[in-house]
Design a protein around this motif. Structure first.
Motif, PDB file in Angstrom:
ATOM      1  N   ARG A 137      16.933  -2.397  39.186  1.00  0.00           N
ATOM      2  CA  ARG A 137      16.420  -3.304  40.202  1.00  0.00           C
ATOM      3  C   ARG A 137      17.511  -3.649  41.215  1.00  0.00           C
ATOM      4  O   ARG A 137      17.258  -3.790  42.398  1.00  0.00           O
ATOM      5  CB  ARG A 137      15.866  -4.577  39.560  1.00  0.00           C
ATOM      6  N   ASP A 179      11.652  -1.463  42.397  1.00  0.00           N
ATOM      7  CA  ASP A 179      10.912  -2.593  41.843  1.00  0.00           C
ATOM      8  C   ASP A 179      10.702  -2.370  40.342  1.00  0.00           C
ATOM      9  O   ASP A 179      10.992  -1.300  39.811  1.00  0.00           O
ATOM     10  CB  ASP A 179       9.603  -2.847  42.601  1.00  0.00           C
ATOM     11  N   THR A 180      10.204  -3.405  39.672  1.00  0.00           N
ATOM     12  CA  THR A 180      10.122  -3.350  38.208  1.00  0.00           C
ATOM     13  C   THR A 180       9.314  -2.153  37.725  1.00  0.00           C
ATOM     14  O   THR A 180       9.697  -1.456  36.792  1.00  0.00           O
ATOM     15  CB  THR A 180       9.475  -4.644  37.679  1.00  0.00           C
TER      16      THR A 180
END
Lengths: 462, 480
Positions: free
Chosen positions: B434, B439-440
């Motif tokens: 990250r 993004d996750t």
């Protein structure tokens, strides 16, 4: 051809008729009576498991199931002198012994036992404890009851553990009061006599051990089981370990039963917050043996190191089942089981690690290494993991193989004969489960018999 | 951001959940000797085949449904299943793809298998199984030139009776297990492959399965025979329409590899998994087994199991020939209320036989994911070697992962290693990715791909791409 369950049922009925079982305590204990009856209902209603039962997939009980079972002889003068003559009387292990209790066929033998007064530690037969007064004994019994009531241990109990609950005559009771530390080991010797071989009969004994390690106490116990070669007998033992908060207990179960015997042992450990168990099971004897070890890490910070060593030869069969329950988070377990197999022997290892839902940050490792010395030996290993929490570290491994030919060559090139090279390599393989023990006194007591047993093993060419 | 979530939600619902409306030719519900005779008659089967089915059926009646797997489901009523369903034929049946029911072709288009397109450009021959009867086969000519037989098993029974009779049931006998016996009694179609001596199959062979027609259990039968020195890459992929009633899928796959032959069998399984509450979905109770009969023969199973409400599947290898090799590479992803009990059996009989097991299980949601495997070294298997690795990854605290390896060794010259680990995606790894702008979801996807890499690299390229996409899509839905 007999029927084991039928004859055991009969033994129980006769003992009850003669009030031989309640006499154990000298006083009627209603709750103990109920326990005996409840356990009886459990094992006597069904036949012994067969290989169709998953827990007995690799171990056949047919030889036991078809035997007639007799109640083992009491520890009378004749039996004792016969044992003495056969060289089976256990000798005290020298100055580094806290106590040495001897049981013959599950009955306490005071004249062979030594249990000096140690402040804060009570080592005595249960029969004596029940007659005595005082807070530790009372709490011992409460603890005992708690273990009996614990659902986790009752779940998948073997019929032999249930038989013990119905039929045990006496027990070794070890109570360590809070904060007591005892470096010297407590020895518990269980000797068994048996029926003539080939008679189709087995005598049965039900040894029992209860260890209550108080909060922050530290204790070492060596439990040893043995009997004469050639005698036909069955041992169904149960050992209950209860670890209080922060307690440290080393428990060794050494099985050196006679070569015609059947040995079934159940060890249960219930562990409080921050307690630490170090368990070692050594299986050297018996025609067929089976050890069930169940650990419940009941509170945070509890830790168990569960190790084993089995050396089998001839047509021996050794089965080790472990079940470690991580009931709550922040608990740790580690297992190392090692085996060396020769002849046509067979070893079974079934290790189960169960991590409960929400038992986060549990950590568990398990390893089973097997060394085969003969083309006809067989290993069946089944390391199982059942995990219901996500933040855990769990792993297991298993290996099976022969001695590395290159290692043997190294020895040979230095003019060391093959048999000796094998003995040295096997010794190196076997002894690290012993050298892992934290107590020097335990290592000293165990290394000689383990080394001697390893040297007795022979390599056979393929 | 709102739009993106919506897009994810759309994808979350089963992409291939639609029912094609075409007339089907079905027999009544239930199972009896009469139904089996009817199936056999409808398919114009030889007498021995009927006998084979009846023998299987009679044996099946004596068997009990297995209960040892780590899965739970309501009891199946075997008399509430339609055992035969075939798309109606127009006149004599289709001579080419153009003659197929246009509705059917559109279904395949929706599934992303445009037969006509694939025929021209992809180089993959497709034997598409629509419900239980094969409807179209492509690349026949190329294959014929090399003497490769790739057809429906019904056709094979007519055209290559000798081969089918010789090998059918030789790896998975009718008495093998409950579902295999049921399959032997009622199977309606499947694929047959024969690769002649010394032929390296010029193209990858692929079958797309499709369950259609409500309440039709699908009982596929696949038989692949690789003659001496031959090679084949076989791909199998599945999708199924969405509906509430549980559907039973009990297929049998048999592989036979003779001297120096090699079979690579790859599966991407994406049957309907049931809804968020665990209602519906496919019961995938499959028996897959390969027999390395010849010296130096090789069989490898590669599977990506990402669908079905329940998976009960153990692609296995029987290693008979000297120096023969078996392999099992598996990724099993479970989410929501899915249950998977899958693994392999490697039975070493021949000398110097080798096997490799790489199994990766990912559980999310409320799912259960179990690896169950057996490695057995028989006394005759001198010098046998096995390496097994079973890794599990848990995502979320309501799922479970179990490992049940059975290792049985009866020969001291064998060398075995088994390793298993269980872990989760670590916060450190996520933070690292990250902090580099991912993004996750992307980060998780990368980590999972890394976790599965050893298996994905075994898949043929196009399958590998599909598998990665599939796992990504599924994870997007399950990781919060």
């Amino acid at each position: 051809m007999g029927n084991a369950v039928d004859s055991l049922r009969q033994i129980y009925a006769e003992l009850q008729a003669h009030r031989a079982l309640p006499a154990l305590a000298g006083t009627p204990l209603a709750w103990l009576e109920r326990e005996r009856e409840a356990a009886l209902a459990d094992w006597s209603a069904r036949e012994l498991p067969t290989r169709k039962d998953e827990a007995w997939k690799y171990t056949s009980l047919r030889d036991v199931a078809e035997s007639e079972i007799l109640d083992a002889a009491g520890a009378d003068a004749r039996t004792l002198s016969a044992l003495e003559a056969a060289g089976l009387r256990p000798r005290s292990s020298g100055s580094r012994t806290a106590a040495n209790l001897v049981f013959v066929n599950g009955r306490f033998v005071p004249q062979w036992s030594v249990f000096p007064e140690t402040p804060g530690v009570h080592v005595l037969p249960l029969s004596a404890a029940l007659r005595a007064e005082g807070a530790p004994v009372r709490s011992a019994l409460t603890g005992l009851r708690e273990i009996f009531a614990s659902a986790a241990h009752k779940g998948a109990e073997t019929p032999f553990a249930a038989m013990n609950a119905s039929l045990f005559r006496d027990a070794a009771l070890i109570v360590a009061e809070g904060s007591v530390e005892l470096e010297a080991p407590v020895f518990l010797n269980f000797i068994h006599t048996g029926a003539f071989p080939g008679s189709g009969r087995l005598t049965a004994s039900f040894p029992r051990v209860i260890v209550l390690a108080g909060a922050r106490s530290s204790l070492r116990v060596i439990e040893s089981h043995g009997g004469a070669d050639g005698a036909g007998y069955l041992t169904a033992g149960v050992t209950d370990l209860h670890l209080g908060e922060g307690a440290r207990l080393s428990h060794v179960r050494m099985q050196r039963e006679g070569d015609e015997s059947f040995h079934f042992g159940t060890t249960r450990s219930w562990q409080s917050r921050g307690s630490r168990l170090e368990s070692l099971q050594i299986s050297l004897g018996a025609k067929l043996s089976r050890q069930d070890l169940k650990v419940r890490l009941a509170e945070a910070g509890a830790e168990a190191t569960v190790d084993g060593l089995y050396l089998t030869r001839g047509r021996q069969h050794a089965d080790h089942h472990t079940a470690i329950e991580h009931a709550v988070g922040d608990t740790t377990s580690s297992q190392l089981y090692k085996g060396i197999l020769g002849g046509e022997s067979r070893a079974v290892f079934n290790g189960r690690v169960w991590i409960a839902k929400d038992a986060q940050r549990s950590s568990s490792s398990q390893l089973n290494n097997n060394l085969l010395l003969s083309p006809r030996a067989e290993v069946d290993t089944k390391p199982e993991l059942e995990i219901f929490a996500d933040d855990v570290k769990a792993g297991h491994g298993a290996t099976i193989g022969r001695l590395d030919p290159e290692h043997l060559f190294y020895f040979k090139s230095r003019a060391i004969p093959e048999q000796m090279a094998v003995a040295m390599l096997a010794e190196g393989f076997a002894q690290d489960v012993v050298t892992r023990l934290s107590s020097e006194a335990l290592r000293e007591a165990l290394l000689p018999p383990v080394r001697a047993a390893v040297r007795g093993l022979k390599v056979e060419a393929t | 951001m709102g739009d993106k979530n919506q897009a994810l939600d759309l994808e979350r619902d089963y992409k291939y959940g639609f029912i094609t409306d075409i007339e089907t030719d079905t027999v009544p519900k239930g199972l009896s000797e009469d139904v089996i005779r009817l199936i056999s008659a409808k398919k114009n089967e030889p007498e021995w085949m009927l006998e084979y089915r009846l023998k299987a059926y009679r044996h099946w009646l004596t068997m009990e449904e297995p209960a040892w797997a780590n899965v739970r489901y309501p009891k199946i009523d075997f008399n509430d299943i339609i055992y035969y369903s075939a798309p109606k034929k127009r006149g004599e049946g289709p001579k080419s793809l153009d003659e197929l029911d246009p509705e059917l072709l559109r279904t395949f288009e929706k599934l992303g298998i445009p037969l006509s397109e694939q025929k021209r450009i992809s180089g993959v021959a497709v034997d598409a199984v629509f419900d239980s009867v094969s409807v179209g086969t492509t690349h026949k000519e190329t294959l014929e030139k090399h003497g490769v037989v790739f057809c429906s098993i019904s056709e094979a029974m007519r055209e290559h009776e000798g081969l089918v009779r010789k090998y059918l049931g030789s790896v998975v006998p009718v008495s093998d297990n409950f579902y295999a016996a049921l399959n032997a009694a009622v199977f309606t179609d499947g694929s047959f492959v024969y690769i002649p001596k010394g032929v390296r199959c010029p193209i990858d062979l692929s079958t797309y399965f499709r369950i259609n027609a409500s309440e039709t259990g699908q009982f596929e039968r696949t038989l692949v025979v690789a003659d001496e020195g031959s090679f084949v890459n076989y791909l199998e992929g599945c999708t199924a329409p969405q509906r509430d009633e549980n559907q039973l899928h009990a297929a049998v796959v048999e592989l036979i590899a003779l001297d120096d032959a090699e079979i690579k069998y790859s599966t991407v399984q994406n049957w309907y998994t049931g809804d968020k509450e665990g209602r519906g979905g496919i019961y995938n109770f499959v028996t897959k087994r390969g027999k390395c009969q010849g010296r130096n023969s090789r069989i490898s199973w590669t599977q990506v199991e990402s669908g079905s409400a329940i998976t009960w599947k153990y692609p296995s290898c029987l290693l008979l020939g000297e120096n023969s090799q078996g392999a099992f590479y598996s990724v099993a992803l479970t989410h929501d209320h899915m249950q998977a009990d899958t693994g392999t059996k490697m039975i070493h009989v021949g000398r110097n036989t080798r096997s490799t097991i790489i199994s990766k299980g990912i559980s999310t949601g409320h799912s259960r994911n179990s690896y169950r495997g057996q490695v057995k070294i028989m006394p005759s298997a001198a010098g046998a070697r096995n390496y097994s690795q079973c890794d599990s990854m848990l995502v979320g605290d309501s799922c479970s992962a179990s490992t049940y390896p059975y290792i049985e060794v009866k020969n001291d010259t064998a060398v075995l290693e088994h390793e298993a680990t269980t872990s989760r995606i670590s916060e450190d790894q996520l933070f690292y990715l990250r902090s580099r702008g991912l993004d996750t979801e992307q980060a998780i996807s990368i980590l999972v791909q890394g976790f599965c890499k050893d298996v994905f690299k075994q898949l043929p390229l196009e399958f590998s791409v599909e598998a990665v996409k599939l796992i990504e899509m599924k994870l997007e839905n399950s990781v919060g």
